[in-house]
Write a protein that holds these residues in place. Structure first.
Motif, PDB file in Angstrom:
ATOM      1  N   MET A   1       0.835  -1.206   0.000  1.00 17.20           N
ATOM      2  CA  MET A   1       0.000   0.000   0.000  1.00 17.20           C
ATOM      3  C   MET A   1       0.870   1.256   0.000  1.00 17.20           C
ATOM      4  O   MET A   1       0.569   2.237  -0.682  1.00 17.20           O
ATOM      5  CB  MET A   1      -0.929  -0.002   1.214  1.00 17.20           C
ATOM      6  N   THR A   2       1.964   1.219   0.734  1.00 17.36           N
ATOM      7  CA  THR A   2       2.890   2.358   0.769  1.00 17.36           C
ATOM      8  C   THR A   2       3.531   2.559  -0.605  1.00 17.36           C
ATOM      9  O   THR A   2       3.680   3.690  -1.061  1.00 17.36           O
ATOM     10  CB  THR A   2       3.965   2.141   1.853  1.00 17.36           C
ATOM     11  N   ALA A   3       3.873   1.466  -1.265  1.00 19.98           N
ATOM     12  CA  ALA A   3       4.453   1.563  -2.612  1.00 19.98           C
ATOM     13  C   ALA A   3       3.459   2.204  -3.580  1.00 19.98           C
ATOM     14  O   ALA A   3       3.827   3.089  -4.364  1.00 19.98           O
ATOM     15  CB  ALA A   3       4.876   0.186  -3.111  1.00 19.98           C
ATOM     16  N   LEU A   4       2.188   1.797  -3.518  1.00 17.78           N
ATOM     17  CA  LEU A   4       1.170   2.391  -4.394  1.00 17.78           C
ATOM     18  C   LEU A   4       0.986   3.871  -4.091  1.00 17.78           C
ATOM     19  O   LEU A   4       0.878   4.699  -4.998  1.00 17.78           O
ATOM     20  CB  LEU A   4      -0.168   1.667  -4.239  1.00 17.78           C
ATOM     21  N   ALA A   5       0.969   4.199  -2.802  1.00 14.76           N
ATOM     22  CA  ALA A   5       0.744   5.583  -2.392  1.00 14.76           C
ATOM     23  C   ALA A   5       1.942   6.479  -2.706  1.00 14.76           C
ATOM     24  O   ALA A   5       1.792   7.698  -2.786  1.00 14.76           O
ATOM     25  CB  ALA A   5       0.426   5.636  -0.899  1.00 14.76           C
ATOM     26  N   SER A   6       3.111   5.884  -2.879  1.00 15.84           N
ATOM     27  CA  SER A   6       4.319   6.656  -3.198  1.00 15.84           C
ATOM     28  C   SER A   6       4.337   7.131  -4.644  1.00 15.84           C
ATOM     29  O   SER A   6       5.112   8.015  -5.006  1.00 15.84           O
ATOM     30  CB  SER A   6       5.573   5.819  -2.924  1.00 15.84           C
ATOM     31  N   CYS A   7       3.496   6.560  -5.462  1.00 19.96           N
ATOM     32  CA  CYS A   7       3.411   6.925  -6.880  1.00 19.96           C
ATOM     33  C   CYS A   7       2.483   8.124  -7.040  1.00 19.96           C
ATOM     34  O   CYS A   7       1.636   8.388  -6.194  1.00 19.96           O
ATOM     35  CB  CYS A   7       2.874   5.755  -7.692  1.00 19.96           C
ATOM     36  N   PRO A   8       2.615   8.837  -8.163  1.00 20.54           N
ATOM     37  CA  PRO A   8       1.688   9.942  -8.414  1.00 20.54           C
ATOM     38  C   PRO A   8       0.236   9.429  -8.423  1.00 20.54           C
ATOM     39  O   PRO A   8      -0.016   8.292  -8.831  1.00 20.54           O
ATOM     40  CB  PRO A   8       2.087  10.438  -9.812  1.00 20.54           C
TER      41      PRO A   8
ATOM     42  N   VAL B   1      -0.827   3.706 -12.350  1.00 18.74           N
ATOM     43  CA  VAL B   1      -1.090   2.273 -12.224  1.00 18.74           C
ATOM     44  C   VAL B   1       0.235   1.545 -12.023  1.00 18.74           C
ATOM     45  O   VAL B   1       1.189   1.759 -12.777  1.00 18.74           O
ATOM     46  CB  VAL B   1      -1.830   1.735 -13.471  1.00 18.74           C
ATOM     47  N   VAL B   2       0.275   0.668 -11.007  1.00 17.21           N
ATOM     48  CA  VAL B   2       1.504  -0.066 -10.685  1.00 17.21           C
ATOM     49  C   VAL B   2       1.208  -1.561 -10.801  1.00 17.21           C
ATOM     50  O   VAL B   2       0.235  -2.057 -10.233  1.00 17.21           O
ATOM     51  CB  VAL B   2       1.989   0.262  -9.258  1.00 17.21           C
ATOM     52  N   SER B   3       2.046  -2.261 -11.545  1.00 12.97           N
ATOM     53  CA  SER B   3       1.850  -3.700 -11.721  1.00 12.97           C
ATOM     54  C   SER B   3       2.327  -4.458 -10.485  1.00 12.97           C
ATOM     55  O   SER B   3       3.126  -3.945  -9.697  1.00 12.97           O
ATOM     56  CB  SER B   3       2.616  -4.202 -12.950  1.00 12.97           C
TER      57      SER B   3
ATOM     58  N   VAL C   1      -4.127   0.670  -8.276  1.00 16.13           N
ATOM     59  CA  VAL C   1      -4.064   2.027  -7.742  1.00 16.13           C
ATOM     60  C   VAL C   1      -4.831   2.025  -6.424  1.00 16.13           C
ATOM     61  O   VAL C   1      -5.675   1.150  -6.197  1.00 16.13           O
ATOM     62  CB  VAL C   1      -4.682   3.079  -8.699  1.00 16.13           C
ATOM     63  N   LEU C   2      -4.539   2.992  -5.581  1.00 19.91           N
ATOM     64  CA  LEU C   2      -5.308   3.129  -4.344  1.00 19.91           C
ATOM     65  C   LEU C   2      -6.737   3.526  -4.697  1.00 19.91           C
ATOM     66  O   LEU C   2      -6.962   4.318  -5.615  1.00 19.91           O
ATOM     67  CB  LEU C   2      -4.699   4.192  -3.433  1.00 19.91           C
ATOM     68  N   ALA C   3      -7.694   3.003  -3.956  1.00 21.56           N
ATOM     69  CA  ALA C   3      -9.101   3.324  -4.202  1.00 21.56           C
ATOM     70  C   ALA C   3      -9.518   4.608  -3.485  1.00 21.56           C
ATOM     71  O   ALA C   3     -10.542   5.194  -3.828  1.00 21.56           O
ATOM     72  CB  ALA C   3      -9.991   2.167  -3.745  1.00 21.56           C
ATOM     73  N   ARG C   4      -8.727   5.007  -2.514  1.00 25.79           N
ATOM     74  CA  ARG C   4      -9.005   6.229  -1.744  1.00 25.79           C
ATOM     75  C   ARG C   4      -7.691   6.972  -1.529  1.00 25.79           C
ATOM     76  O   ARG C   4      -6.614   6.383  -1.671  1.00 25.79           O
ATOM     77  CB  ARG C   4      -9.600   5.876  -0.372  1.00 25.79           C
ATOM     78  N   PRO C   5      -7.766   8.230  -1.140  1.00 28.76           N
ATOM     79  CA  PRO C   5      -6.532   8.960  -0.845  1.00 28.76           C
ATOM     80  C   PRO C   5      -5.776   8.283   0.307  1.00 28.76           C
ATOM     81  O   PRO C   5      -6.397   7.756   1.238  1.00 28.76           O
ATOM     82  CB  PRO C   5      -7.026  10.349  -0.428  1.00 28.76           C
ATOM     83  N   PRO C   6      -4.449   8.277   0.255  1.00 24.79           N
ATOM     84  CA  PRO C   6      -3.659   7.572   1.271  1.00 24.79           C
ATOM     85  C   PRO C   6      -3.853   8.110   2.689  1.00 24.79           C
ATOM     86  O   PRO C   6      -3.689   7.369   3.659  1.00 24.79           O
ATOM     87  CB  PRO C   6      -2.215   7.731   0.803  1.00 24.79           C
ATOM     88  N   GLU C   7      -4.257   9.370   2.813  1.00 25.82           N
ATOM     89  CA  GLU C   7      -4.491   9.923   4.148  1.00 25.82           C
ATOM     90  C   GLU C   7      -5.804   9.420   4.758  1.00 25.82           C
ATOM     91  O   GLU C   7      -6.049   9.591   5.949  1.00 25.82           O
ATOM     92  CB  GLU C   7      -4.432  11.455   4.147  1.00 25.82           C
ATOM     93  N   SER C   8      -6.633   8.766   3.945  1.00 28.16           N
ATOM     94  CA  SER C   8      -7.905   8.247   4.469  1.00 28.16           C
ATOM     95  C   SER C   8      -7.874   6.727   4.676  1.00 28.16           C
ATOM     96  O   SER C   8      -8.878   6.142   5.080  1.00 28.16           O
ATOM     97  CB  SER C   8      -9.055   8.631   3.536  1.00 28.16           C
ATOM     98  N   ILE C   9      -6.744   6.109   4.399  1.00 26.32           N
ATOM     99  CA  ILE C   9      -6.606   4.664   4.601  1.00 26.32           C
ATOM    100  C   ILE C   9      -5.693   4.436   5.795  1.00 26.32           C
ATOM    101  O   ILE C   9      -4.560   4.930   5.816  1.00 26.32           O
ATOM    102  CB  ILE C   9      -6.011   3.970   3.357  1.00 26.32           C
ATOM    103  N   THR C  10      -6.191   3.726   6.784  1.00 28.27           N
ATOM    104  CA  THR C  10      -5.391   3.466   7.977  1.00 28.27           C
ATOM    105  C   THR C  10      -4.806   2.057   7.955  1.00 28.27           C
ATOM    106  O   THR C  10      -5.277   1.189   7.210  1.00 28.27           O
ATOM    107  CB  THR C  10      -6.234   3.617   9.260  1.00 28.27           C
ATOM    108  N   LEU C  11      -3.819   1.856   8.805  1.00 30.79           N
ATOM    109  CA  LEU C  11      -3.273   0.504   8.946  1.00 30.79           C
ATOM    110  C   LEU C  11      -4.328  -0.444   9.499  1.00 30.79           C
ATOM    111  O   LEU C  11      -4.294  -1.630   9.213  1.00 30.79           O
ATOM    112  CB  LEU C  11      -2.044   0.512   9.854  1.00 30.79           C
TER     113      LEU C  11
END
Length: 150
Positions: free
Chosen positions: A17-24, A28-30, A69-79
């Motif tokens: 999830m961190t890797a996906l969120a690190s992208c613009p 899309v990340v494979s 891709v993340l389905a929501r903004p990374p600041e709204s997804i918790t551990l």
């Protein structure tokens, strides 16, 4: 005696999830890319991403340049979101969530401690967002390794 450890699934899921969120945003990340970045096999990631997709935390993008891709903004997804989608409820012992599983739940001197443990872990996971993990990762990449840290 075995130490209490988090399942590999949650550790790898948080890293993915961190890797996906690190992208613009929207990039899309494979699975292969995530696997290479994080040192996780694509086969294992497939299982993790399926659960994260089912939980609504990531979206699958099909096609030649498909991936996730993340389905929501990374600041709204918790551990906690990630943990529950991959592992389920946090419960150090069965009687915390299901008192009827133990005949001694009313008189047990340790049950309150297990409940406190669950609440403490949940609190940490609820307060930690994927965005915070991205920021920690970026900060650590900027801080040079010292002789003490080697």
């Amino acid at each position: 005696m075995q130490p209490v450890r988090l399942p590999t699934t949650i550790r790898y899921g948080a890293r993915a999830m961190t890797a996906l969120a690190s992208c613009p945003p929207g990039h899309v990340v494979s699975l292969r890319e995530v696997g290479e970045l994080e040192g996780i096999s694509a086969k294992y990631l497939e299982h993790i991403m399926r659960a994260l997709r089912t939980a609504g935390l990531v979206k699958a993008v099909r096609g030649l340049h498909g991936g996730y891709v993340l389905a929501r903004p990374p600041e709204s997804i918790t551990l906690k979101d990630v943990f529950e989608s991959l592992v389920g409820e946090i419960s150090p012992v069965d009687c915390v969530d299901c008192p009827e599983t133990c005949a001694f739940h009313d008189t047990c001197p340790t049950r309150d401690t297990w409940i406190e443990m669950k609440e403490a872990i949940e609190g940490i996971l609820e307060r930690t967002t994927i965005q915070q993990l991205v920021e920690r990762k970026q900060h650590r990449a900027l801080v040079p390794a010292t002789a003490d840290s080697l």
